[in-house]
Design an enzyme around this catalytic site. Structure first.
Site, PDB file in Angstrom:
ATOM      1  N   ILE A 104      35.520  48.157  35.381  1.00 42.57           N
ATOM      2  CA  ILE A 104      36.905  48.089  34.923  1.00 42.57           C
ATOM      3  C   ILE A 104      37.508  49.485  34.918  1.00 42.57           C
ATOM      4  O   ILE A 104      36.971  50.401  34.298  1.00 42.57           O
ATOM      5  CB  ILE A 104      36.977  47.466  33.507  1.00 42.57           C
ATOM      6  CG1 ILE A 104      36.220  46.123  33.501  1.00 42.57           C
ATOM      7  CG2 ILE A 104      38.422  47.289  33.079  1.00 42.57           C
ATOM      8  CD1 ILE A 104      36.687  45.119  34.531  1.00 42.57           C
ATOM      9  N   GLU A 105      38.650  49.638  35.601  1.00 44.02           N
ATOM     10  CA  GLU A 105      39.239  50.965  35.758  1.00 44.02           C
ATOM     11  C   GLU A 105      40.739  50.984  35.493  1.00 44.02           C
ATOM     12  O   GLU A 105      41.451  51.853  35.992  1.00 44.02           O
ATOM     13  CB  GLU A 105      38.937  51.489  37.167  1.00 44.02           C
ATOM     14  CG  GLU A 105      37.441  51.515  37.481  1.00 44.02           C
ATOM     15  CD  GLU A 105      37.120  52.273  38.764  1.00 44.02           C
ATOM     16  OE1 GLU A 105      37.867  53.211  39.101  1.00 44.02           O
ATOM     17  OE2 GLU A 105      36.122  51.937  39.408  1.00 44.02           O
ATOM     18  N   ASN A 106      41.239  50.032  34.708  1.00 44.13           N
ATOM     19  CA  ASN A 106      42.675  49.999  34.446  1.00 44.13           C
ATOM     20  C   ASN A 106      43.038  50.484  33.051  1.00 44.13           C
ATOM     21  O   ASN A 106      44.174  50.354  32.612  1.00 44.13           O
ATOM     22  CB  ASN A 106      43.218  48.585  34.658  1.00 44.13           C
ATOM     23  CG  ASN A 106      42.658  47.590  33.644  1.00 44.13           C
ATOM     24  OD1 ASN A 106      41.765  47.917  32.861  1.00 44.13           O
ATOM     25  ND2 ASN A 106      43.168  46.369  33.670  1.00 44.13           N
TER      26      ASN A 106
END
Length: 554
Positions: A161-163
């Site tokens: 997850i990179e948001n």
């Protein structure tokens, strides 16, 4: 009489059974490979990599779009899956076959959620818990009308997850554990891929509050790369002091080659030295982005994945041979057919940049170039790892940003630069002292908020050129706010201070017009004077058919 085909199948099955090695989750010598995004443009079938003794865990990347149990998720595996169900969900029979082959060889195969590009996230813990059922039924031991991998059952789920929106992931992981308990026929796992910056902005909460088996820590595209301010000790302390699972396996995440990430690639001797000096109490092994990069990177008479496996076994005093040989030939000279090149297009229209509405936690995503408005901003920082299989032509030298369209996406990698953290604990946040803002200029700041289009872009760029960022060179008030510095670096507001990061070669940071919006990010230097970005560049890689799949990580 047994036919030749049946005989071959029997022999093949016996070979797989005889060569399978039992997977040891507690081993310190496991190698994990992300597979699916064709980062090097040489991606082969999943089973091809599984047949090598160089890797133990494979992470199918990615599920790039998901939100709730009622919304169809989106998958993207670049050139590896072309078919789909009537509603558009990918139907990957070849991958399904390869999953079973890999598992027969003792490998573990997890589906990775997220990546640097895509539209995903949850509005609440309860929504995330409901989505756990979707994952279990579509990919795990449950039942669903549409299963992208057919009868194949993955060994768990990975969270890349990179948001910078942590909502729901701890709850999702915990709920998945409940589903796992329903099937005692096999072991299921949960993994996460945090940036080396601690705590991770997206999954730090999950790592602190859920039972996670593996942490694939990305020591690339950050200040904490192995060859910079390597912070393995911080993560080792996390394992014993913060993680609910005190036996969590920490993986040293590295680029598989010099073209796999903007920064962080190191030679074999550097990795070996690091392993010899660091605390290996919770060491699980090495993670590489990605399979295509690692197997195409020829080092020490083999490839980079094999070299990593060898130094791990050597560092643990194993009797395993120092050279791990692959049963397949995967060289950097591998080429793909024209038809394969046409199948590499993938990036989603739901991934959007807009400087007028920045996420409060918007750490820049290094691979997204979007084409429509949205409520959150992703910066457009090209990296050398974003080439697809189709970019084997002269276009590959400039395919460091992936253009998105309404139904077509371009395979990218999941490498997201992150600012220097203000502290090394999840509970304490202090002002960063590593900001690299310039000295206060004499020019007067111009408020551009009432402008739009070209006028707004010019106004913002004038402020940037004068070293004024979005108001003050010394401080900022909105977390995740983005701007450019006077030297063309990308800047992000991190705990009240501007933190600068270099743009990729051939690009610079500026404000430009994208449709009716104005975006701020790293884009081609040649377009700066016209306040635009290169638009439609990746259209040459789109398939001619009416359907396509979706992309991501880098």
């Amino acid at each position: 009489m047994i036919s030749t085909l049946v005989l071959k199948q029997v022999v093949s099955a016996l070979f797989l059974f005889s060569t399978a090695q039992a997977f040891d989750a507690a081993s310190k010598t496991n190698v994990a490979l992300y597979w699916g995004q064709n980062s090097a443009g040489t991606q082969q079938r999943l089973s091809t990599y599984c047949e090598s003794a160089a890797a133990d865990i494979f992470l199918l990347s990615f599920m790039t779009s998901f939100s709730d149990a009622d919304t169809l998720p989106t998958l993207n595996f670049a050139n590896a899956c072309n078919d789909q169900f009537p509603d558009g969900l990918l139907k990957c029979d070849e991958i399904a076959e390869d999953i079973q082959t890999c598992q027969g060889l003792g490998k573990k195969v997890l589906l990775s959620l997220g990546g640097a590009s895509g539209s995903y996230g949850f509005s609440s813990d309860s929504v995330a818990e409901e989505f756990a059922g979707t994952l279990w039924n579509m990919f795990g031991g449950g039942d669903a009308d549409e299963r992208p991998f057919g009868e194949a059952v993955v060994d768990g789920f990975d969270f890349d997850i990179e948001n910078n929106n942590p909502t729901g992931y701890a709850a999702l992981a915990t709920k998945l554990r409940e589903y796992y308990s329903q099937d005692t026929s096999k072991d299921y796992y949960i993994s996460a891929a945090p940036q080396c910056v601690y705590p991770d902005a997206s999954i730090g909460d999950m790592l602190a509050n859920a039972d996670v088996d593996f942490a694939f820590i990305q020591f690339y595209n950050n200040y904490c790369n192995l060859d910079k301010e390597f912070n393995w000790g911080t993560w080792a302390e996390f394992a014993v002091s913060t993680s609910p699972n005190k036996d969590i396996s920490l993986f040293l995440g590295l680029p598989g080659s010099s073209t796999a990430a903007s920064t962080g690639y190191v030679d074999v001797s550097t990795v070996k030295s690091a392993l010899e000096s660091m605390d290996d109490s919770n060491l699980g092994g090495i993670m590489l982005w990605d399979a295509s990069q690692a197997f195409s990177n020829e080092v020490d008479g083999g490839n980079y994945a094999e070299a990593m496996k060898s130094i791990l076994t050597d560092s643990q005093g194993s009797s395993t041979s120092a050279t791990v040989s692959s049963s397949t030939s995967l060289s950097s000279s591998s080429t793909l057919s024209t038809s394969s090149e046409e199948k590499t297009s993938t990036s989603t229209s739901s991934s959007v940049s807009s400087s007028s509405s920045v996420s409060s936690s918007g750490v820049p995503t290094s691979t997204i170039v979007s084409s429509s408005s949205s409520s959150s901003v992703s910066t457009n920082t090209p990296t050398t790892s974003e080439s697809s299989a189709a970019a084997s032509s002269s276009a590959s030298s400039s395919a460091s940003s992936s253009a998105s369209s309404s139904s077509s996406v371009t395979a990218t990698s999941t490498h997201t630069p992150q600012p220097t953290p203000p502290s090394t604990t999840l509970q304490t946040r202090t002002t960063s002292s590593t900001s690299s803002a310039t000295a206060a200029p004499s020019a007067t700041y111009t408020d551009c908020s009432s402008l739009s289009g070209l006028a707004k872009a010019k106004c913002l760029n004038a402020n940037f050129a004068n070293g004024l960022f979005n108001g003050s060179p010394d401080s900022c008030s909105t977390e995740g706010e983005i701007a450019c510095s006077s030297d063309g670096s990308f800047a992000i507001c991190n705990y009240g201070k501007w933190v600068k990061m270099q743009c990729a070669a051939g690009t610079t940071c500026y404000a430009y017009v994208q449709n009716s919006d104005v975006d701020v990010g790293c884009n081609y230097e040649a377009q700066k004077s016209s306040f635009t970005k290169r638009d439609g560049f990746m259209d040459i890689f789109k398939r001619g058919s009416s359907h396509s799949h979706h992309a991501h990580r880098a």
